[in-house]
Motif scaffolding. Structure first.
Motif, short mmCIF file in Angstrom:
data_model
loop_
_atom_site.label_atom_id
_atom_site.label_comp_id
_atom_site.label_asym_id
_atom_site.label_seq_id
_atom_site.Cartn_x
_atom_site.Cartn_y
_atom_site.Cartn_z
N GLU A 10 0.83 -1.21 0.00
CA GLU A 10 0.00 0.00 0.00
C GLU A 10 0.86 1.26 0.00
O GLU A 10 0.59 2.21 -0.74
N THR A 11 1.90 1.27 0.80
CA THR A 11 2.80 2.42 0.83
C THR A 11 3.48 2.60 -0.52
O THR A 11 3.58 3.71 -1.03
N ARG A 12 3.93 1.50 -1.12
CA ARG A 12 4.58 1.60 -2.43
C ARG A 12 3.61 2.09 -3.50
O ARG A 12 4.00 2.84 -4.39
N ARG A 13 2.34 1.70 -3.41
CA ARG A 13 1.35 2.16 -4.38
C ARG A 13 1.12 3.67 -4.28
O ARG A 13 0.86 4.33 -5.27
N GLU A 14 1.21 4.20 -3.09
CA GLU A 14 0.91 5.61 -2.86
C GLU A 14 2.14 6.52 -2.95
O GLU A 14 2.01 7.73 -2.85
N THR A 15 3.31 5.95 -3.14
CA THR A 15 4.54 6.72 -3.18
C THR A 15 4.94 7.00 -4.63
O THR A 15 4.92 6.11 -5.46
N ASN A 16 5.28 8.27 -4.91
CA ASN A 16 5.80 8.67 -6.22
C ASN A 16 4.85 8.36 -7.37
O ASN A 16 5.29 7.96 -8.45
N VAL A 17 3.59 8.56 -7.16
CA VAL A 17 2.59 8.22 -8.17
C VAL A 17 2.84 8.98 -9.47
O VAL A 17 2.77 8.39 -10.55
N ASP A 18 3.15 10.27 -9.40
CA ASP A 18 3.37 11.05 -10.61
C ASP A 18 4.57 10.54 -11.41
O ASP A 18 4.52 10.45 -12.64
N VAL A 19 5.62 10.19 -10.72
CA VAL A 19 6.82 9.66 -11.39
C VAL A 19 6.50 8.33 -12.04
O VAL A 19 6.87 8.07 -13.19
N LYS A 20 5.76 7.47 -11.34
CA LYS A 20 5.40 6.17 -11.89
C LYS A 20 4.51 6.32 -13.13
O LYS A 20 4.69 5.62 -14.13
N LYS A 21 3.58 7.26 -13.07
CA LYS A 21 2.71 7.50 -14.24
C LYS A 21 3.52 8.02 -15.41
O LYS A 21 3.28 7.63 -16.56
N ALA A 22 4.46 8.92 -15.15
CA ALA A 22 5.30 9.47 -16.22
C ALA A 22 6.13 8.37 -16.86
O ALA A 22 6.23 8.29 -18.10
#
Length: 104
Positions: A71-83
């Motif tokens: 859950e923490t990994r899913r919510e961390t750096n979401v914008d970077v992951k999407k990019a």
């Protein structure tokens, strides 16, 4: 679709992680943007906890040795992951196979 800033920040993050550090002037030249744009990008990444700001640039944050929960990994750096996902999607063609694991 990811913005140019998101894609640039993801690439900056990759550069810092790969080499361990990056200089503002070098990044500005590489991405053909102003030094102030790079400063803003590095400030953003530092606020996200992805890099550490140092005089004249940034360095890689030492990785933590404890694994975080999903859950923490899913919510961390979401914008970077999407990019990153948006950029990588341009490299994949119909019929290609992409394999990922939970740490990718």
């Amino acid at each position: 679709m990811a913005s140019q800033a998101e894609i640039r920040r993801a690439d900056i993050l990759g550069t810092v992680r790969h080499s361990g550090h990056a200089r503002v002037d070098d990044l500005a030249e590489r991405f053909e943007v102003s030094v102030m744009t790079i400063h803003r990008d590095l400030d953003f990444l530092a606020e996200e906890g992805q890099i550490e700001r140092v005089r004249g640039g940034a360095k890689c944050v030492e990785p933590e040795f404890s694994e975080t929960n999903v859950e923490t990994r899913r919510e961390t750096n979401v914008d970077v992951k999407k990019a990153l996902a948006s950029y990588v999607a341009t490299l994949v063609s119909t019929g290609d196979i992409v394999a990922l694991d939970d740490s990718t």
